[in-house]
Write a protein that holds these residues in place. Structure first.
Motif, short mmCIF file in Angstrom:
data_model
loop_
_atom_site.label_atom_id
_atom_site.label_comp_id
_atom_site.label_asym_id
_atom_site.label_seq_id
_atom_site.Cartn_x
_atom_site.Cartn_y
_atom_site.Cartn_z
N PHE A 233 0.71 -1.21 0.06
CA PHE A 233 -0.13 0.02 0.26
C PHE A 233 0.74 1.14 0.00
CE2 PHE A 233 -3.03 -2.80 2.12
CZ PHE A 233 -3.85 -3.24 1.19
N ASP A 234 1.87 1.33 0.73
CA ASP A 234 2.67 2.55 0.91
C ASP A 234 3.40 2.75 -0.39
OD1 ASP A 234 1.93 3.08 3.36
OD2 ASP A 234 3.75 2.05 4.23
N ALA A 235 3.91 1.75 -1.10
CA ALA A 235 4.47 1.89 -2.38
C ALA A 235 3.68 2.33 -3.55
CB ALA A 235 5.47 0.37 -2.73
N TYR A 236 2.31 1.78 -3.34
CA TYR A 236 1.45 2.37 -4.56
C TYR A 236 0.95 3.52 -4.20
CZ TYR A 236 1.38 -1.94 -7.17
OH TYR A 236 1.41 -2.97 -8.16
N THR A 237 0.98 4.21 -2.95
CA THR A 237 0.79 5.50 -2.79
C THR A 237 1.78 6.42 -3.34
OG1 THR A 237 -0.05 4.93 -0.58
CG2 THR A 237 0.41 7.22 -0.87
N ARG A 238 2.97 5.90 -3.29
CA ARG A 238 4.12 7.02 -3.90
C ARG A 238 4.21 6.57 -5.38
NH1 ARG A 238 6.84 4.23 0.47
NH2 ARG A 238 7.63 2.56 -0.77
#
Length: 319
Positions: A233-238
């Protein structure tokens, strides 16, 4: 809303292991449980048009084979409905449009499946049908060209089922075909839900880093990753912050069924790039659970209108 805000009766047992969210489906272990939660009779009054951007439609025999796999290795299917019943169920409950997805797990299936979905979409204009192809099969680009000529609005691929990495060389001709035709591509490229019963190690194949390579190499491609990119999730936010051609759908990620909830920021950083989707009919819980959880976040009327339907209509050129 986060996992701690769910009712105790709604949560899953703490039995999920490092092999992935479907680890209970390993030999000798049961599939994930059904929830038995209550369902609404129809959509709540006063909502903007709702588009379910992630609905699976297959010919009867394919549906039944998929259900057998889920019952053995995934979770119980609450809605064992064939295509006409799927559409009647959703449309009669107030869903405005349905994006119909399918996938071919072996060479030679795609043309038949694409023809099937094109016929369904011709008979029911509220269906936005997508095509599929098996990356690397002979004539893959011709298969897609024919599907687009038949009126299909995009392409669905599934890294887990079809066993390929997002940046595999055989995908490039597919990406370029979509970009040339102006058709979006829905790519299950997140690592979850993963199962040891796929024919490949999906955690080795799939990553946000590989998806970013695709976005960089194919700037004309509109790419939608389901499940909010679970579990990265954090990577896709970026990635959303960096790439204007990336979209995500919410499918099963907001329902509180799996052990990790996405951060609210993932929905708020680029809300115009988020689509509401469910995975219907392959659900172990109520058809409107994802919707109710999404509305409970109170993201604001404008954001909700986009996520619930406006963004999907924009992606598929329907507004």
């Amino acid at each position: 809303m986060n996992a701690s805000e769910m009712d105790a009766s709604d949560t899953l047992p703490a039995c999920l292991g490092s092999a992935g969210w479907l680890a209970p489906g390993e030999p000798g272990r049961p599939p994930l449980p059904a929830l038995g939660d209550e369902e609404g009779a129809r959509l709540p009054e006063g909502l903007p048009p709702v588009v379910d951007a992630h609905v699976h439609l297959f010919p009867d025999g394919v549906f039944e084979a998929v259900w057998r796999w889920f019952e053995q290795y995934g979770w119980p299917i609450r809605y064992k409905l064939h295509t006409p019943q799927v559409l009647s169920f959703l449309l009669s409950r107030g869903i405005h449009r349905v994006v119909a997805l399918h996938y071919a797990h072996k060479p030679g299936m795609a043309r038949f499946l694409n023809h099937y979905i094109a016929e369904v979409a011709r008979a029911e204009p509220r269906v936005l049908g997508l095509a599929t192809v098996l990356p690397g099969e002979p004539g893959a680009v011709d298969i897609l060209t024919e599907a687009f000529a038949a009126g299909l609005k995009g392409v669905k691929l599934h890294c887990h089922v079809q066993c390929f990495a997002p940046d595999a060389p055989e995908l490039h001709e597919v990406y370029e075909a979509c970009a040339r035709a102006g058709r979006p591509l829905v790519l299950h490229a997140g690592r979850e839900p993963a199962s040891p019963h796929y024919q490949c190690d999906v955690h080795a194949l799939c990553s946000a880093e590989r998806v970013e390579r695709v976005l960089q190499a194919h700037p004309g491609l509109q790419l939608c990753v389901p499940h909010l990119g679970a579990d990265e999730f954090d990577a896709y936010t970026r990635l959303l912050e960096r790439h204007d051609t990336l979209w995500l759908d919410t499918t099963m990620a907001l329902a509180g069924y799996f052990p990790v909830m996405p951060p609210r920021r993932l929905l708020e950083v680029r809300p115009e790039r988020i689509l509401y989707g469910t995975d219907f009919p392959h659900l172990p819980y109520a058809w409107d659970r994802e919707l109710r959880r999404l509305l409970a976040l109170k993201l604001g009327d404008e954001v909700e209108a986009g996520i619930l339907g406006g963004n999907a209509l924009k992606l598929y050129g329907e507004c």
